[in-house]
Design an enzyme around this catalytic site. Structure first.
Site, short mmCIF file in Angstrom:
data_model
loop_
_atom_site.label_atom_id
_atom_site.label_comp_id
_atom_site.label_asym_id
_atom_site.label_seq_id
_atom_site.Cartn_x
_atom_site.Cartn_y
_atom_site.Cartn_z
N GLU A 248 43.01 -82.34 26.74
CA GLU A 248 43.44 -81.29 27.48
C GLU A 248 42.79 -79.79 26.93
O GLU A 248 41.86 -79.40 27.29
CB GLU A 248 44.96 -81.09 27.54
CG GLU A 248 45.50 -80.03 28.51
CD GLU A 248 46.81 -79.57 28.12
OE1 GLU A 248 47.44 -79.03 29.25
OE2 GLU A 248 47.56 -79.95 27.18
N ASP A 340 53.43 -82.83 35.47
CA ASP A 340 53.51 -82.17 33.92
C ASP A 340 54.78 -81.50 33.84
O ASP A 340 55.89 -82.25 33.49
CB ASP A 340 52.35 -81.51 33.84
CG ASP A 340 51.95 -81.23 32.26
OD1 ASP A 340 52.78 -81.51 31.33
OD2 ASP A 340 51.03 -80.43 31.82
#
Length: 407
Positions: A248, A340
């Protein structure tokens, strides 16, 4: 039933479908949720209510938000660090088993409203055990709150995540730890101690309330996956499935390490994998390693759980139309859409699909494939996935009528 290719011909672009109609279609679509942090579903209104219930003074050091509007404003940020600062401060209002029940029950309602069929959900034990809260208090509260989703037919599992920016500790930290205890500080609530609590919890938990796997989250840099090698080796030996946040903010090398050394069967985020063609090719191939077969019951590709709104809000892709989600899909990677920390990033499961459609203009066939990938990425056997895939295919087979026409 029409094939994905046929549907793509009927609707070469979803941009022509009115937003309200498209939103209804996406809301009704069967979904999976595989990358969701329960603490990240704590909406400002519930957080403020829990602070009041627990006598946490608004505007204090423990809860630096004088009123609800200030707290809502704090949910807007522009970096991972700024987000996590708010995330941990707000999580501090979770103190009793009932608090965790209320948190999970609110999210269970979202699972039902978003037509989710499978949910494999993260929670962060150290965020709470480092404040003196017992591991069992957290887990039992979450399970109790999630029961309403299970009663509605959602397959729900929990994954305990280790915080990569907390002390890793040593294997001796497992000695004598109990799921019934909390710790005085984060220095005591190490990664190894957390694994010890998890295993102690598993030893007495009812089968339907056991934890399915171990994850790794929080600040990715400068905490490479290899710091947690021993913890993951022990987790595998104890029959836990494993995943890890990687790629990420961290480089593709972190994804490689998570795959090769931690031996995870799923990667959370992983969007920087496109920077390494060899890694992309590796992800696009099925693998027959023992830990992969243990997770899926057969040789399988390692999925990437991509979170469009998170990637935008945390500036992984400052221009959301530059997301590489479709590039991953076209490369044969098992990429799928998830939410998320939805309370912070502006949307739950349906919202993330809608964002992907608005920003990336996928074809209906690509949207169908992303949804199918979500099912394929779950820690389920092929036999368990078959009826879910059939339901999804039947839904897309009615797309002409549901979207209001077509060829």
């Amino acid at each position: 039933m029409s094939s994905g290719a046929d549907l793509a011909t009927s609707y070469p672009s979803l941009a022509a479908v009115p937003r309200a109609r498209l939103a209804r279609f996406l809301a009704g679509m069967p979904k999976t949720v595989l990358h969701l942090h329960l603490e990240g579903s704590l909406e400002p209104e519930l957080a403020f209510a829990l602070a009041e219930r627990n006598g946490v003074e608004p505007g204090s050091d423990a809860f630096p938000y004088p009123d609800l509007e200030a707290l809502r404003a704090a949910y807007r940020f522009d970096s991972l660090g700024a987000f996590l600062d708010v995330y941990y401060a707000v999580a501090g209002v979770l103190r009793t088993e009932q608090d965790f029940v209320d948190l999970a029950a609110a999210y269970a309602d979202q699972l039902i409203a978003n037509n989710v069929r499978v949910a494999e959900l993260f929670f962060d034990p150290q965020t709470h055990t480092s404040r003196g809260i017992a591991f069992s208090t957290v887990a039992q509260g979450l399970w109790q709150g999630l029961e309403r989703a299970r009663h509605a037919g959602v397959r729900v599992q929990l994954i305990a995540s280790v915080l990569r920016d907390a002390p890793v500790g040593t294997v001796s930290d497992m000695d004598g730890v109990s799921a019934e205890q909390g710790f005085a500080t984060m220095e005591e609530a190490t990664g190894w101690a957390t694994l010890g609590q998890l295993l102690d919890y598993q030893s007495t938990a009812a089968p339907e309330r056991r934890i399915i796997g171990l994850g790794l989250d929080s600040y990715e840099k400068p905490f490479p996956p290899e710091l947690f090698l021993g913890i993951y080796e022990r987790a595998h030996a104890q029959g836990l499935l494993t995943t890890a946040h990687a790629g990420e903010e961290g480089p593709p090398a972190y994804v490689w390490t998570a795959l090769r050394r931690l031996k995870v069967s799923r990667i959370d985020h992983g969007v920087r994998s496109t920077e390494d063609p060899r890694l992309l090719e590796h992800l696009a191939r099925p693998h027959d390693a023992a830990h992969i077969v243990a997770a899926y019951g057969e040789p399988h590709r390692v999925p990437l759980t991509v979170c469009p709104r998170s990637n935008f809000m945390l500036q992984v892709f400052p221009d959301p139309t530059a997301s590489n989600l479709l590039e991953l899909l076209d490369a044969g990677v098992l990429a799928c859409i998830h939410s998320d920390d939805p309370a912070y990033f502006g949307g739950y499961a349906t919202d993330n699909y809608l964002a992907a459609v608005e920003w990336l203009d996928p074809s209906l066939a690509q949207l169908h494939q992303l949804a199918r990938n979500g099912v394929q990425s779950a820690w389920l056997s092929a036999a368990d996935k078959a009826p879910l895939l059939a339901e999804l295919d039947a839904y897309f087979g009615e797309a002409d009528a549901l979207l209001g026409g077509g060829g």
